[in-house]
Design a protein around this motif. Structure first.
Motif, PDB file in Angstrom:
ATOM      1  N   LEU A 181      41.847  -5.842 120.416  1.00 38.60           N
ATOM      2  CA  LEU A 181      41.989  -4.839 121.944  1.00 38.60           C
ATOM      3  C   LEU A 181      42.817  -3.482 121.597  1.00 38.60           C
ATOM      4  N   LYS A 182      43.684  -3.327 120.565  1.00 39.78           N
ATOM      5  CA  LYS A 182      44.230  -1.913 120.824  1.00 39.78           C
ATOM      6  C   LYS A 182      42.928  -1.099 120.074  1.00 39.78           C
ATOM      7  N   SER A 183      42.377  -1.966 118.756  1.00 37.59           N
ATOM      8  CA  SER A 183      41.636  -0.898 118.673  1.00 37.59           C
ATOM      9  C   SER A 183      39.969  -1.005 119.179  1.00 37.59           C
ATOM     10  N   ILE A 184      39.780  -1.482 120.381  1.00 32.80           N
ATOM     11  CA  ILE A 184      38.281  -1.136 120.373  1.00 32.80           C
ATOM     12  C   ILE A 184      38.826  -0.079 122.121  1.00 32.80           C
ATOM     13  N   ILE A 185      40.599   0.093 122.622  1.00 30.66           N
ATOM     14  CA  ILE A 185      39.882   0.895 122.695  1.00 30.66           C
ATOM     15  C   ILE A 185      40.720   2.339 122.684  1.00 30.66           C
ATOM     16  N   ARG A 186      40.849   2.007 121.161  1.00 34.05           N
ATOM     17  CA  ARG A 186      41.963   3.774 120.994  1.00 34.05           C
ATOM     18  C   ARG A 186      40.514   3.926 120.093  1.00 34.05           C
ATOM     19  N   ASP A 187      39.129   3.118 120.094  1.00 31.99           N
ATOM     20  CA  ASP A 187      37.835   3.863 118.871  1.00 31.99           C
ATOM     21  C   ASP A 187      37.363   4.953 120.725  1.00 31.99           C
ATOM     22  N   GLN A 188      36.912   6.080 120.136  1.00 34.29           N
ATOM     23  CA  GLN A 188      36.595   6.994 121.509  1.00 34.29           C
ATOM     24  C   GLN A 188      34.943   6.983 121.754  1.00 34.29           C
ATOM     25  N   ARG A 189      34.605   5.620 121.107  1.00 36.04           N
ATOM     26  CA  ARG A 189      33.019   5.184 121.251  1.00 36.04           C
ATOM     27  C   ARG A 189      33.259   4.464 122.454  1.00 36.04           C
ATOM     28  N   THR A 190      34.464   4.296 123.309  1.00 33.97           N
ATOM     29  CA  THR A 190      34.814   2.824 124.045  1.00 33.97           C
ATOM     30  C   THR A 190      34.615   4.422 125.531  1.00 33.97           C
ATOM     31  N   VAL A 191      35.047   5.401 125.210  1.00 29.50           N
ATOM     32  CA  VAL A 191      34.680   6.139 126.186  1.00 29.50           C
ATOM     33  C   VAL A 191      33.325   6.298 126.687  1.00 29.50           C
ATOM     34  N   ILE A 192      32.243   7.250 125.668  1.00 28.94           N
ATOM     35  CA  ILE A 192      31.147   7.154 126.364  1.00 28.94           C
ATOM     36  C   ILE A 192      30.640   5.868 126.717  1.00 28.94           C
ATOM     37  N   VAL A 193      30.872   4.409 125.737  1.00 29.80           N
ATOM     38  CA  VAL A 193      29.962   3.543 126.707  1.00 29.80           C
ATOM     39  C   VAL A 193      30.459   3.099 128.098  1.00 29.80           C
ATOM     40  N   SER A 194      32.147   3.325 128.644  1.00 30.42           N
ATOM     41  CA  SER A 194      32.653   3.550 129.434  1.00 30.42           C
ATOM     42  C   SER A 194      31.651   3.907 130.642  1.00 30.42           C
ATOM     43  N   GLY A 195      31.502   5.865 130.304  1.00 29.58           N
ATOM     44  CA  GLY A 195      30.806   6.544 130.343  1.00 29.58           C
ATOM     45  C   GLY A 195      29.649   5.934 130.875  1.00 29.58           C
ATOM     46  N   LEU A 196      28.448   6.306 130.503  1.00 22.77           N
ATOM     47  CA  LEU A 196      27.493   5.665 130.757  1.00 22.77           C
ATOM     48  C   LEU A 196      26.918   4.570 131.183  1.00 22.77           C
ATOM     49  N   LEU A 197      28.076   3.889 131.247  1.00 19.12           N
ATOM     50  CA  LEU A 197      28.088   2.229 132.031  1.00 19.12           C
ATOM     51  C   LEU A 197      28.603   3.012 134.004  1.00 19.12           C
ATOM     52  N   GLY A 198      28.826   3.908 133.593  1.00 18.03           N
ATOM     53  CA  GLY A 198      29.191   4.035 134.880  1.00 18.03           C
ATOM     54  C   GLY A 198      28.508   4.846 135.587  1.00 18.03           C
ATOM     55  N   ILE A 199      27.284   5.495 134.697  1.00 17.38           N
ATOM     56  CA  ILE A 199      26.645   6.569 135.357  1.00 17.38           C
ATOM     57  C   ILE A 199      25.445   5.706 135.100  1.00 17.38           C
ATOM     58  N   ILE A 216      34.913   7.432 137.331  1.00 17.76           N
ATOM     59  CA  ILE A 216      35.565   8.117 136.430  1.00 17.76           C
ATOM     60  C   ILE A 216      36.802   8.274 135.632  1.00 17.76           C
ATOM     61  N   LEU A 217      37.451   7.115 136.662  1.00 19.78           N
ATOM     62  CA  LEU A 217      39.243   6.192 135.918  1.00 19.78           C
ATOM     63  C   LEU A 217      39.022   5.799 135.357  1.00 19.78           C
ATOM     64  N   ILE A 218      37.374   4.808 134.873  1.00 20.72           N
ATOM     65  CA  ILE A 218      38.234   4.260 133.592  1.00 20.72           C
ATOM     66  C   ILE A 218      37.839   5.210 132.572  1.00 20.72           C
ATOM     67  N   PRO A 219      36.586   5.834 131.912  1.00 21.34           N
ATOM     68  CA  PRO A 219      36.604   6.538 130.751  1.00 21.34           C
ATOM     69  C   PRO A 219      37.791   7.865 130.893  1.00 21.34           C
ATOM     70  N   PHE A 220      38.291   8.224 132.266  1.00 22.55           N
ATOM     71  CA  PHE A 220      39.512   8.900 132.099  1.00 22.55           C
ATOM     72  C   PHE A 220      40.855   8.284 131.536  1.00 22.55           C
ATOM     73  N   THR A 221      40.935   7.173 131.710  1.00 21.90           N
ATOM     74  CA  THR A 221      41.998   6.304 131.424  1.00 21.90           C
ATOM     75  C   THR A 221      41.959   5.934 129.842  1.00 21.90           C
ATOM     76  N   LEU A 222      40.928   5.736 128.866  1.00 21.19           N
ATOM     77  CA  LEU A 222      40.526   4.900 127.942  1.00 21.19           C
ATOM     78  C   LEU A 222      40.887   6.381 127.083  1.00 21.19           C
ATOM     79  N   TRP A 223      40.330   7.171 127.683  1.00 23.99           N
ATOM     80  CA  TRP A 223      41.017   8.636 126.923  1.00 23.99           C
ATOM     81  C   TRP A 223      41.417   9.025 126.415  1.00 23.99           C
ATOM     82  N   MET A 224      42.825   9.092 128.175  1.00 26.96           N
ATOM     83  CA  MET A 224      44.262   9.134 127.466  1.00 26.96           C
ATOM     84  C   MET A 224      44.685   7.990 126.614  1.00 26.96           C
TER      85      MET A 224
END
Length: 226
Positions: A181-199, A216-224
């Motif tokens: 789970l940590k490896s998924i969260i820390r992978d920056q591609r997860t931010v892109i995927v969550s952002g695309l799904l949000g859009i 807005i919040l999910i990609p931001f949280t993953l990014w941080m």
């Protein structure tokens, strides 16, 4: 798009432990299978037993006289007070529903019922723990027989046996899941995927608090978090 699909496939495979190209994982699984096939010495009171059960590994403490104490989820105590039914062999369906409902107990079953048709691995968990086993392991397990708080990640059958045998509750399965789970969260591609799904959700369902805020919040949280 191909990279996105590859990323999703990779992370889903990690979650379900389908590490087909991880040689160290394959080697460890092969060693475990070999150990299961190797005739084991006579069981001793206080031994830690483990068997494959549904998608997890199930653990118990051998009490002697062909009896095993183990923490196991079971939905039946929620549905009936019939002791005869409850004491019957817990099927995988009962186990999974009990896990969802978070109803579990430390109970004593025969070695055959505990194994549920699978081969048994003995004291394999000793290789993970650095501390030697405590005395009176079986007595510690016997004192906990009955209803028991259950959590798939934080209070499962592996926590039960490691507490009884070593005095410290620990679960290798939980640790492995958290690492994935940590490896998924820390992978920056997860931010892109969550952002695309949000859009996509905003485009499909329209602009609304239920779509815009998560976008807005999910990609931001993953990014941080990354």
């Amino acid at each position: 798009m191909l990279q996105l699909l590859t990323f999703l496939e990779e992370k889903v495979s990690l979650l379900f432990k389908f590490k087909l190209f991880d040689s160290s994982w394959l080697e460890s699984r092969q060693r475990e299978r070999a150990e299961r096939r190797t005739p084991s010495p006579p069981l001793r009171r206080g031994d830690v037993l483990e068997v494959p059960r549904s998608i997890f590994t199930h653990f118990g403490i051998y009490l002697g006289d062909n009896k095993v104490a183990h923490l196991i989820p079971d939905i039946l105590p929620v549905l009936t007070s019939n002791d005869k039914l409850i004491s019957s062999v817990i099927t995988n369906e009962r186990l999974i529903l009990g896990c969802i409902y978070r109803c579990a107990m430390v109970r004593v079953d025969t070695l055959e019922d505990f194994a549920y048709g699978a081969s048994i691995l003995v004291n394999h968990v000793d290789k993970m723990m650095k501390t030697p086993p405590l005395p009176d392991v079986a007595k510690r397990a016997e004192k906990l027989i009955g209803a028991f708080p259950y959590s798939l990640l934080w209070s499962n059958c592996e926590h039960f046996v490691t507490y009884c045998r070593y005095g410290a509750a620990r679960s290798r399965q939980t640790e492995q899941f958290c690492e994935v789970l940590k490896s998924i969260i820390r992978d920056q591609r997860t931010v892109i995927v969550s952002g695309l799904l949000g859009i996509i959700s905003v485009v499909y369902f329209g602009i609304a608090p239920l779509t815009t805020l998560p976008t807005i919040l999910i990609p931001f949280t993953l990014w941080m978090a990354g």
